[in-house]
Design a protein around this motif. Sequence first.
Motif, PDB file in Angstrom:
ATOM      1  N   GLY A  55     -15.221   4.472  38.697  1.00  0.00           N
ATOM      2  CA  GLY A  55     -14.156   5.454  38.455  1.00  0.00           C
ATOM      3  C   GLY A  55     -14.057   5.888  37.001  1.00  0.00           C
ATOM      4  N   ILE A  67     -23.319  10.495  37.646  1.00  0.00           N
ATOM      5  CA  ILE A  67     -22.530  11.197  38.658  1.00  0.00           C
ATOM      6  C   ILE A  67     -23.106  12.604  38.760  1.00  0.00           C
ATOM      7  CG2 ILE A  67     -20.249  12.108  39.234  1.00  0.00           C
ATOM      8  CD1 ILE A  67     -19.030   9.590  38.068  1.00  0.00           C
ATOM      9  N   ARG A  84     -13.130  12.392  35.438  1.00  0.00           N
ATOM     10  CA  ARG A  84     -12.124  11.835  36.353  1.00  0.00           C
ATOM     11  C   ARG A  84     -11.321  12.943  37.028  1.00  0.00           C
ATOM     12  NH1 ARG A  84     -11.435   7.495  32.483  1.00  0.00           N
ATOM     13  NH2 ARG A  84      -9.754   8.632  31.493  1.00  0.00           N
ATOM     14  N   LYS A  87     -14.164  15.170  39.297  1.00  0.00           N
ATOM     15  CA  LYS A  87     -15.098  14.606  40.282  1.00  0.00           C
ATOM     16  C   LYS A  87     -14.541  13.436  41.076  1.00  0.00           C
ATOM     17  CE  LYS A  87     -18.829  16.926  38.740  1.00  0.00           C
ATOM     18  NZ  LYS A  87     -19.853  16.640  37.779  1.00  0.00           N
ATOM     19  N   LEU A  88     -13.421  12.851  40.601  1.00  0.00           N
ATOM     20  CA  LEU A  88     -12.970  11.598  41.208  1.00  0.00           C
ATOM     21  C   LEU A  88     -11.572  11.694  41.806  1.00  0.00           C
ATOM     22  CD1 LEU A  88     -14.270   9.538  38.247  1.00  0.00           C
ATOM     23  CD2 LEU A  88     -14.918   9.019  40.574  1.00  0.00           C
ATOM     24  N   PRO A 163     -12.757  16.297  45.148  1.00  0.00           N
ATOM     25  CA  PRO A 163     -13.641  15.433  44.352  1.00  0.00           C
ATOM     26  C   PRO A 163     -14.887  15.072  45.151  1.00  0.00           C
ATOM     27  CG  PRO A 163     -11.888  14.128  45.293  1.00  0.00           C
ATOM     28  CD  PRO A 163     -11.595  15.545  45.674  1.00  0.00           C
ATOM     29  N   ILE A 165     -16.249  12.163  44.779  1.00  0.00           N
ATOM     30  CA  ILE A 165     -16.176  10.701  44.943  1.00  0.00           C
ATOM     31  C   ILE A 165     -14.712  10.288  45.115  1.00  0.00           C
ATOM     32  CG2 ILE A 165     -16.636   8.477  43.805  1.00  0.00           C
ATOM     33  CD1 ILE A 165     -18.681  10.244  42.059  1.00  0.00           C
ATOM     34  N   LEU A 167     -12.351   6.811  45.470  1.00  0.00           N
ATOM     35  CA  LEU A 167     -12.367   5.358  45.316  1.00  0.00           C
ATOM     36  C   LEU A 167     -11.004   4.796  45.707  1.00  0.00           C
ATOM     37  CD1 LEU A 167     -14.051   5.333  41.783  1.00  0.00           C
ATOM     38  CD2 LEU A 167     -15.175   5.063  43.995  1.00  0.00           C
TER      39      LEU A 167
END
Length: 239
Positions: A55, A67, A84, A87-88, A163, A165, A167
């Motif tokens: 992350g 990434i 962050r 993408k997250l 995003p 990804i 988590l």
Amino acid sequence: MKNIMTCIGIAKSYGSGDILEHVLKRVDLEFHEGQASVLVGPSGSGKTTLLSILGCLLAPSEGQLLITDQHVNFTDKSSLTEVRRQKLGFIFQHAQLLPFLTIEENLAIVGRNAGMMEEDIKQRLDGLLHRLELQAMRYKHPAQLSGGQRQRVAIARALLHRPSIVLADEPTAALDWNTGKTVVELLLEQARTEQAVLVVVTHDTRMLPLFDRILSIADGILSEQEQTAAAENIFYTQP
Ligand SMILES: Nc1ncnc2c1ncn2[C@@H]1O[C@H](COP(=O)(O)OP(=O)(O)OP(=O)(O)O)[C@@H](O)[C@H]1O
């Protein structure tokens, strides 16, 4: 399948000198789009540490994180924030919604941070609130929602800015089994619809059969278990 995230020789140690603790020894892994992984291991084995590195919240002691083919530069704070935000998506044990904002405002803020246009945020919000059956909660505050409803909002918030990804660290730990299972199923369904990489840390082995792959950490080493064998093993060994 497109490769979204790659770990190359990632290691993490805490402390220094005689009290150096090697939590992750060497992690080499690839995550492909739409792939849902569950991360398991004994308490203190390094699950949160690995998730924090994925992350971009914690720098590894050694190794590289890529990434979408770009090396993450852990020394550059502003580029880390940008990665962050763009993408997250994160989901934690407790939804961690901002208590003084409505559900709609809690979600919209993520879109604004990612630079989305207001019209796009509105459409995305409408779609996610509908898919997660949260329309009636739109103008409520987090304290007015149940734990399961708050985690559904946390899913919407994690996905709002599309995003690549997502988590989740123990997203069901504060929920009963049925609510937790529904939350994980919704999370899996939504992440697959969006073709996002999903990595979920859980202690609840009953969740394992829901995922595409099972990653397990022990003694600083990460290994991948065959889904069918792992699921059978767990079902036969559970009390
Ligand atoms: N900031 C830190 N400084 C020093 N040691 C740390 C730090 N964070 C974690 N550790 C240590 O690293 C090890 C792994 O911790 P981590 O939280 O990653 O494990 P975990 O598998 O997520 O555990 P749990 O299942 O109990 O949440 C533990 O021994 C912990 O004490």
